[in-house]
Design a protein around this motif. Structure first.
Motif, PDB file in Angstrom:
ATOM      1  N   SER A 176      37.134  76.081  80.398  1.00  0.00           N
ATOM      2  CA  SER A 176      36.758  74.922  79.586  1.00  0.00           C
ATOM      3  C   SER A 176      36.922  75.183  78.102  1.00  0.00           C
ATOM      4  O   SER A 176      37.095  74.261  77.309  1.00  0.00           O
ATOM      5  N   THR A 177      36.852  76.433  77.696  1.00  0.00           N
ATOM      6  CA  THR A 177      36.991  76.756  76.276  1.00  0.00           C
ATOM      7  C   THR A 177      38.361  77.326  75.944  1.00  0.00           C
ATOM      8  O   THR A 177      38.836  77.178  74.828  1.00  0.00           O
TER       9      THR A 177
ATOM     10  N   THR B  59      43.091  66.784  77.430  1.00  0.00           N
ATOM     11  CA  THR B  59      41.721  67.233  77.682  1.00  0.00           C
ATOM     12  C   THR B  59      40.827  66.968  76.474  1.00  0.00           C
ATOM     13  O   THR B  59      39.715  66.444  76.605  1.00  0.00           O
ATOM     14  N   LEU B  60      41.321  67.336  75.295  1.00  0.00           N
ATOM     15  CA  LEU B  60      40.538  67.115  74.081  1.00  0.00           C
ATOM     16  C   LEU B  60      40.371  65.628  73.796  1.00  0.00           C
ATOM     17  O   LEU B  60      39.313  65.182  73.350  1.00  0.00           O
TER      18      LEU B  60
ATOM     19  N   SER C 277      37.596  64.196  75.988  1.00  0.00           N
ATOM     20  CA  SER C 277      36.269  64.608  75.501  1.00  0.00           C
ATOM     21  C   SER C 277      35.879  63.820  74.259  1.00  0.00           C
ATOM     22  O   SER C 277      34.736  63.364  74.127  1.00  0.00           O
TER      23      SER C 277
ATOM     24  N   ILE D 299      35.044  60.182  75.261  1.00  0.00           N
ATOM     25  CA  ILE D 299      33.727  60.068  75.895  1.00  0.00           C
ATOM     26  C   ILE D 299      32.621  60.088  74.841  1.00  0.00           C
ATOM     27  O   ILE D 299      31.688  59.274  74.876  1.00  0.00           O
ATOM     28  N   GLY D 300      32.716  61.015  73.895  1.00  0.00           N
ATOM     29  CA  GLY D 300      31.699  61.109  72.845  1.00  0.00           C
ATOM     30  C   GLY D 300      31.641  59.867  71.979  1.00  0.00           C
ATOM     31  O   GLY D 300      30.559  59.356  71.665  1.00  0.00           O
TER      32      GLY D 300
END
Length: 348
Positions: free
Chosen positions: A17-18, A291-292, A295, A298-299
């Motif tokens: 994930s990172t 992916t980024l 994210s 969503i935020g």
């Protein structure tokens, strides 16, 4: 990645994930005596005191200032005889000041430190509180709301920053929610203390509104009294001031263990070293990397949904909304909103 590693024990997914923080995860593992967190005591009296100092003195302020206008608009209109536009300005004064304070929080905290930022922030908080509690016209009250809002904006930024930086990695998530919980508790307190039985609009007891708007002075004074016994953020001491010795002393006070402090310092050193060699993510990659981008989306959507839900209007005008809906005890109805706020924050 912290949740994946510490709560679900899935290091492989945490690393994936990172992608670029494998070294940081491996270094954090040593902090908690592999294989898992929980072997070592994480809660200490100093840590609990420091967290309470931050969330009571800062987060609770935000909640109370958010909810204090809901049941008091009729009372204030009777005292100052203002127009709807002026009353709207009195309500939104906190948001005006909060916008500036929120944007300034990070800069001030990085310059003077987390502790000093919280201490200095009580100056505008107390000034704004005094202006509202002692105001003899609407202009003093609006000025007090703006000044107090500025302090609330800083408090909203500094409180979660401080409690996150002083907490062990294994409990950062739960401790972080305490900030939001104290905000919702402040809103509930504001609703309860402003019902007609407690805060009458007329009669011999009408002086109570001065005391009501002076309430924020209580958590502010609590923070000023307790803050000297709380350590500075180890992260700020190490990363901003480059004082490894002071950071180690702060961690020793928080963890009550020299060994634990030394291990966390070693983790910071490894993280800093890994950071200098890792590839930085650009703003453009947030839009081009799937992916980024997901994210980020969503935020953003969550934040937009929170604001567009109309919850701020409900909090500020709950009694009027419930009255128009046919509720006979409109001043009591907002308490249900505050209670649900607290319940769902606890669940989260």
């Amino acid at each position: 990645p912290n949740w994946l590693y510490y709560n679900t024990e899935r290091e492989d997914e945490a690393v994936v994930s990172t992608q670029s923080t494998g070294d940081m995860i491996s270094s954090e593992r040593s902090i908690d005596n592999d294989p898992l967190v929980g072997k070592r005591k994480v809660w200490t009296l100093t840590l609990v005191l420091a967290i309470l100092c931050a969330i009571v003195g800062s987060s609770l302020q935000f909640g109370f200032q958010t909810g204090c206008m809901a049941n008091t608009q009729t009372l204030l209109n009777d005292k100052f005889n203002v127009s709807n536009v002026t009353m709207s300005t009195m309500v939104s004064g906190m948001a005006m000041g909060g916008l500036v304070g929120g944007l300034s929080a990070g800069l001030i905290a990085d310059r003077v430190g987390r502790k000093m930022c919280m201490a200095l922030n009580n100056i505008p908080m107390l000034i704004g509180t005094a202006l509202m509690a002692l105001s003899f016209n609407e202009y003093f009250f609006i000025f007090g709301r703006v000044i107090g809002g500025f302090a609330v904006g800083i408090a909203t930024g500094i409180a979660p920053m401080y409690i996150s930086e002083i907490s062990p990695v294994s409990i950062k998530g739960g401790v972080g929610v305490s900030h939001q919980f104290m905000i919702t508790l402040g809103i509930l307190i504001a609703f309860v203390l402003s019902i007609k039985d407690v805060l009458p609009e007329t009669g011999k007891e009408e002086w109570r509104w001065h005391v009501y708007f002076a309430f924020p002075a209580v958590p502010a004074l609590f923070q000023l009294l307790v803050l000297p016994f709380c350590p500075e953020s180890p992260n700020w001491l190490y990363y901003n001031k480059e004082r490894e010795d002071l950071a180690k002393n702060a961690l020793t006070k928080l963890r009550k263990s020299r060994e634990a402090a030394e291990e966390e310092i070693e983790a910071m050193i490894k993280e800093r070293t890994a950071g200098t060699s890792s590839v930085m993510v650009t703003y453009g990659q947030f839009l081009t990397n799937p992916t980024l981008r997901l994210s980020l989306l969503i935020g953003v959507v969550l934040q937009c949904a929170q604001q567009l839900s109309g919850i701020n209007a409900i909090l500020n005008y709950a009694p009027a909304i419930f009255k128009d809906a046919g509720e006979s005890n409109a001043d009591l109805a907002p308490i249900s909103v505050g209670a649900i706020f607290n319940l769902m924050t606890f669940v989260s």
